[in-house]
Design a protein around this motif. Structure first.
Motif, PDB file in Angstrom:
ATOM      1  N   ARG A 119       0.820  -1.216   0.000  1.00 29.63           N
ATOM      2  CA  ARG A 119       0.000   0.000   0.000  1.00 29.63           C
ATOM      3  C   ARG A 119       0.853   1.265   0.000  1.00 29.63           C
ATOM      4  NH1 ARG A 119      -3.506  -1.875   5.068  1.00 29.63           N
ATOM      5  NH2 ARG A 119      -1.362  -2.451   5.637  1.00 29.63           N
ATOM      6  N   SER A 120       2.136   1.138   0.307  1.00 23.80           N
ATOM      7  CA  SER A 120       3.046   2.282   0.264  1.00 23.80           C
ATOM      8  C   SER A 120       4.148   1.998  -0.743  1.00 23.80           C
ATOM      9  CB  SER A 120       3.656   2.540   1.652  1.00 23.80           C
ATOM     10  OG  SER A 120       4.438   1.431   2.053  1.00 23.80           O
ATOM     11  N   PRO A 121       4.665   3.031  -1.427  1.00 19.64           N
ATOM     12  CA  PRO A 121       5.719   2.805  -2.425  1.00 19.64           C
ATOM     13  C   PRO A 121       7.095   2.702  -1.782  1.00 19.64           C
ATOM     14  CG  PRO A 121       5.178   5.129  -2.340  1.00 19.64           C
ATOM     15  CD  PRO A 121       4.236   4.443  -1.379  1.00 19.64           C
ATOM     16  N   LEU A 122       8.050   2.211  -2.544  1.00 23.39           N
ATOM     17  CA  LEU A 122       9.451   2.327  -2.168  1.00 23.39           C
ATOM     18  C   LEU A 122       9.966   3.657  -2.703  1.00 23.39           C
ATOM     19  CD1 LEU A 122      10.941  -1.243  -2.775  1.00 23.39           C
ATOM     20  CD2 LEU A 122      10.769  -0.033  -0.599  1.00 23.39           C
ATOM     21  N   ARG A 123      10.671   4.394  -1.878  1.00 25.66           N
ATOM     22  CA  ARG A 123      11.180   5.713  -2.269  1.00 25.66           C
ATOM     23  C   ARG A 123      12.663   5.612  -2.551  1.00 25.66           C
ATOM     24  NH1 ARG A 123       7.096   6.330   1.388  1.00 25.66           N
ATOM     25  NH2 ARG A 123       5.447   7.794   0.772  1.00 25.66           N
ATOM     26  N   LEU A 124      13.035   5.886  -3.790  1.00 24.01           N
ATOM     27  CA  LEU A 124      14.421   5.818  -4.209  1.00 24.01           C
ATOM     28  C   LEU A 124      15.033   7.203  -4.229  1.00 24.01           C
ATOM     29  CD1 LEU A 124      12.810   3.365  -5.764  1.00 24.01           C
ATOM     30  CD2 LEU A 124      15.026   3.055  -6.824  1.00 24.01           C
TER      31      LEU A 124
ATOM     32  N   GLU B 207       9.355   7.552  -6.681  1.00 24.71           N
ATOM     33  CA  GLU B 207       8.563   6.566  -5.961  1.00 24.71           C
ATOM     34  C   GLU B 207       8.210   5.421  -6.899  1.00 24.71           C
ATOM     35  OE1 GLU B 207       5.173   8.423  -4.239  1.00 24.71           O
ATOM     36  OE2 GLU B 207       6.317   9.353  -2.604  1.00 24.71           O
ATOM     37  N   ARG B 208       8.475   4.199  -6.456  1.00 28.16           N
ATOM     38  CA  ARG B 208       8.142   3.008  -7.240  1.00 28.16           C
ATOM     39  C   ARG B 208       7.173   2.158  -6.423  1.00 28.16           C
ATOM     40  NH1 ARG B 208      10.916   1.060 -11.815  1.00 28.16           N
ATOM     41  NH2 ARG B 208      11.967   2.856 -12.756  1.00 28.16           N
ATOM     42  N   SER B 209       6.025   1.884  -7.019  1.00 35.47           N
ATOM     43  CA  SER B 209       4.938   1.222  -6.309  1.00 35.47           C
ATOM     44  C   SER B 209       4.691  -0.179  -6.866  1.00 35.47           C
ATOM     45  CB  SER B 209       3.658   2.058  -6.437  1.00 35.47           C
ATOM     46  OG  SER B 209       2.566   1.403  -5.822  1.00 35.47           O
ATOM     47  N   PHE B 210       4.182  -1.052  -6.022  1.00 35.82           N
ATOM     48  CA  PHE B 210       3.731  -2.377  -6.435  1.00 35.82           C
ATOM     49  C   PHE B 210       2.217  -2.424  -6.619  1.00 35.82           C
ATOM     50  CE2 PHE B 210       7.866  -3.079  -4.661  1.00 35.82           C
ATOM     51  CZ  PHE B 210       8.397  -4.115  -5.409  1.00 35.82           C
ATOM     52  N   LEU B 211       1.559  -1.317  -6.361  1.00 33.89           N
ATOM     53  CA  LEU B 211       0.103  -1.249  -6.452  1.00 33.89           C
ATOM     54  C   LEU B 211      -0.274  -0.104  -7.386  1.00 33.89           C
ATOM     55  CD1 LEU B 211      -2.438  -2.601  -5.176  1.00 33.89           C
ATOM     56  CD2 LEU B 211      -2.440  -0.747  -3.510  1.00 33.89           C
TER      57      LEU B 211
END
Length: 451
Positions: A124-129, A152-156
């Motif tokens: 529900r939250s992205p990974l922030r690069l 920001e890279r999200s799985f959702l």
């Protein structure tokens, strides 16, 4: 504190250069596009405003859900126009990767803590690069900062619905793409780590599939251990998907990795309603737990602990641990794959150190042929290890194995493994589209061998 200014499609930050004590009038720009995207989307990253031929170091950093820091550092040299473009500029020797590789800043990150695997537990939250640019090719983390940017890279994906599932005995999460549907349906079955992992299912839903991330032990009111499993539980999950109004019939797909691979082999052999099955580094032997279905029982394959090797102190190589399920004395563990009536795609890492995935794929092929069934599609990836994940997730060389009880090596070379993840992810989607939608989808192909 990270400074960044976001444009609609590009993350950009300018910093004025300070050569010696004089302030230069030019500025360096680090541009990352897009500002927000799905994790499996290719990276677009450019640097402008450098001097022709200037050496720079590009650093990437991200923190997982537990706060573990993953970092990489790539060395580049600006072209004649003072630009670096990761889609055409080669990474130079001494950095985290070499050669032209747009995904390099992503897949090359490694954890500060040994044996830590990058897993997104809360989709529900992205990974922030965070990307930062530094002069020269030195290793000093406190060196001068030329520019920085974030992504920001999200799985959702946007509009994807996540519905916690508590239907009968079945536990998991159902992910539905935006729109009215119906959508091709897939059940994703994870490996032996237990609990609920959603990152593959949520990404597949973001690409158009109604996907159930299925838990089968150590989650909510499910059994806490994996001593015995009943295939009727998985049958309930299949029937739930087949009856769901937003799942397109008449059958569904299965995706399983590692222990999840032998489970989807078993589901395909014993259960109805399966049209297409993808097995990623799976086994034709039942692993780790007694598996029962009606009057059928599969025993867990035995192990020969004398075959365990220790390439480093405290780290095991378990490649040869399992007995051969084709031998008569171990056939009570052999999954009757030949009973299956679905299409198969088998993804094989040729350097899988968890077990011999090449052997298991070839054994599955022979079991199907012996029953007069169609040969499966098998894709072999050289220098690729056990954890074949969605694109740009970094190779985990070794981590704790829940069933073994100590860290084990997984195999694979970082760049080749990364290329396999990009290619296999496209192939998995194309396979499901073809057999669940009856639509062909072409994918970019990297080096591989197809049988």
């Amino acid at each position: 504190m990270l400074l960044s200014v976001f444009a609609p499609a590009v993350s950009r930050l300018h910093r004025t250069l300070l050569p010696g004590s004089a302030r230069a009038m030019s500025a360096v720009s680090l541009l990352v596009s897009p500002e927000r995207c799905l994790y499996d989307r290719p990276l677009q990253l450019r640097v402008l405003g450098l001097s022709p031929g200037q050496d720079v170091t590009l650093r990437t950093a991200l923190s997982d859900d537990g706060g573990e820091l993953f970092t990489s550092a790539a060395h580049y040299r600006a072209d004649g126009g003072g630009e670096v473009d990761v889609s055409r500029s080669p990474g130079l020797a001494g950095g985290s990767y070499t050669g032209v590789d747009p995904g390099g800043p992503l897949w090359s990150v490694q954890p500060r803590t040994p044996y830590r695997r990058l897993v997104k537990k809360d989709v529900r939250s992205p990974l922030r690069l965070r990307f930062s640019l530094h002069p020269g090719h030195g290793g000093d983390t406190g060196e001068e900062l030329l520019a920085e940017a974030a992504q920001e890279r999200s799985f959702l994906g946007e509009g994807v619905r996540r519905e916690p599932l508590r239907e009968g005995r079945v536990r998991g999460s159902l992910f539905l793409p935006p729109g009215p549907g119906p959508f091709p349906g897939v059940i994703e079955v994870p490996g032996a780590g237990g609990g609920l992992l959603e990152y593959k299912a949520s990404l597949l839903a973001s690409r158009g599939f109604a996907t159930l991330a299925l838990a089968y032990y150590n989650y909510e009111d499910l059994p806490k251990d994996m001593k015995a499993l009943q295939l009727e539980y998985f049958e309930e999950a299949v029937n739930y998907m087949l009856q769901h109004p937003q799942v397109k019939g008449p059958g569904i797909g299965l995706l399983g990795h590692s222990k999840g691979g032998d489970l989807v082999f078993s589901m395909s052999a014993f259960l109805k309603g399966i049209t297409a099955t993808v097995v990623v580094n799976g086994s034709v032997a039942n692993i780790g737990a007694v598996l029962s279905y009606k009057d059928n029982t599969l025993l867990p394959i035995g192990i020969d602990t004398k075959k365990v090797k220790y390439p480093k102190p405290g780290i095991a190589d378990i490649h040869d641990l399992l007995y051969n399920p084709l031998e008569e004395s171990h056939r009570k563990s052999l999954i009757p794959v030949g009973k299956a009536d679905c299409k198969f795609l088998l993804i094989v890492g040729e350097d899988d150190r968890n077990w011999n995935s090449t052997f298991h794929a070839q054994a599955a092929c022979q079991l199907l042929v012996d029953e007069g069934k169609e040969k499966p599609e098998i894709v072999y990836y050289p220098k690729t290890g056990h954890y074949i994940e969605p694109p740009y997730i970094p190779l985990c060389e070794a981590s704790m194995h829940r069933l073994v009880g100590l860290p084990v090596i997984w195999g694979g070379k970082p760049k080749e493994h990364a290329m396999a993840q990009v290619d296999s992810w496209q192939r998995i989607q194309a396979f499901f589209h073809e057999h669940l939608n009856k639509t062909e989808v072409k994918s970019k192909v990297y080096e591989r061998v197809v049988e």
